[in-house]
Design an enzyme around this catalytic site. Sequence first.
Site, PDB file in Angstrom:
ATOM      1  N   CYS A   1       0.833  -1.216   0.000  1.00 28.66           N
ATOM      2  CA  CYS A   1       0.000   0.000   0.000  1.00 28.66           C
ATOM      3  C   CYS A   1       0.864   1.261   0.000  1.00 28.66           C
ATOM      4  CB  CYS A   1      -0.950  -0.008   1.200  1.00 28.66           C
ATOM      5  SG  CYS A   1      -2.144  -1.357   1.137  1.00 28.66           S
TER       6      CYS A   1
ATOM      7  N   ASP B   1     -22.772  11.202 -11.932  1.00 31.20           N
ATOM      8  CA  ASP B   1     -24.135  10.879 -11.476  1.00 31.20           C
ATOM      9  C   ASP B   1     -24.124  10.104 -10.161  1.00 31.20           C
ATOM     10  OD1 ASP B   1     -23.047   8.522 -12.383  1.00 31.20           O
ATOM     11  OD2 ASP B   1     -24.659   8.056 -13.809  1.00 31.20           O
TER      12      ASP B   1
HETATM   13  C1  BEZ Z   1       0.487  -4.465   2.026  1.00 31.03           C
HETATM   14  O1  BEZ Z   1       0.087  -3.392   1.586  1.00 31.03           O
HETATM   15  O2  BEZ Z   1       1.643  -4.802   1.914  1.00 31.03           O
HETATM   16  C2  BEZ Z   1      -0.491  -5.376   2.706  1.00 31.03           C
HETATM   17  C3  BEZ Z   1      -1.833  -5.221   2.492  1.00 31.03           C
HETATM   18  C4  BEZ Z   1      -2.714  -6.063   3.144  1.00 31.03           C
HETATM   19  C5  BEZ Z   1      -2.256  -7.046   3.994  1.00 31.03           C
HETATM   20  C6  BEZ Z   1      -0.903  -7.185   4.188  1.00 31.03           C
HETATM   21  C7  BEZ Z   1      -0.019  -6.352   3.544  1.00 31.03           C
END
Ligand code: BEZ
Length: 228
Positions: free
Chosen positions: A45, A139
């Site tokens: 992430c 919308d």
């Molecule tokens: C990550 O972003 O690395 C991650 C996302 C969800 C669970 C574990 C790791």
Amino acid sequence: MTLTIGDTAPDFEAETTEGTIRFHDWLGDSWGVLFSHPRDFTPVCTTELGYMASIKPEFDSRGVKIIGLSVDPIDNHEQWSRDIAETQGTAPNYPMIGDPEFKVSKLYGMLAEDVSGDPTERTPADNQTVRNVFVIGPDKKIKLVLVYPMTTGRNFDEVLRVIDSLQLTANHKVATPAQWQQGDDVIIAGSVSDDQAREMYPDGWESPRPYIRIVPQPDRQPAGSRGA
Ligand code: BEZ
């Protein structure tokens, strides 16, 4: 609740890194992308949030507002933003929703209704279903839902490509073929009869089968003028 294409994106009020928002008011008349994360300080992430920040001008040029969500409180988002800036070269330049009570995650069907408790005691794997991308039209209807596993970083260039297709096909009676990119040929929509198509495309169309009618992209932009 499972949300799908054509549903109204649920409205909500939430704390974000840029203040409290009411989602529909924040969207206004724009397109929107809501992308979600299971916890802060997760490696995949971290790369995604940095990449989204680096391509935000591409969303801006398409009239699309972007907003992230992570289940942690916004204080954690602020600290994570500094890590993202240092490791990815770009800090989030869009609001990040804090969802420590799981309200938005539940509203958007990413966590079960019975999830409760201290969000900081849940592991990223506990929240692994909070890895969606929702594209929302002016919308307020959902136009695309992508659901990613935790071990696969998202391809946000694909999200831009879909938005190009959605915006084109919202304005013209065409569809876009596999692997289509901005400027490529398109397919006359099935809702258009051959008689109607002859009026719209007096030069005709390429037709390898009667049900496949290929024409140049309407309003084609000069090469290189748009796109990531
Ligand atoms: C990550 O972003 O690395 C991650 C996302 C969800 C669970 C574990 C790791």
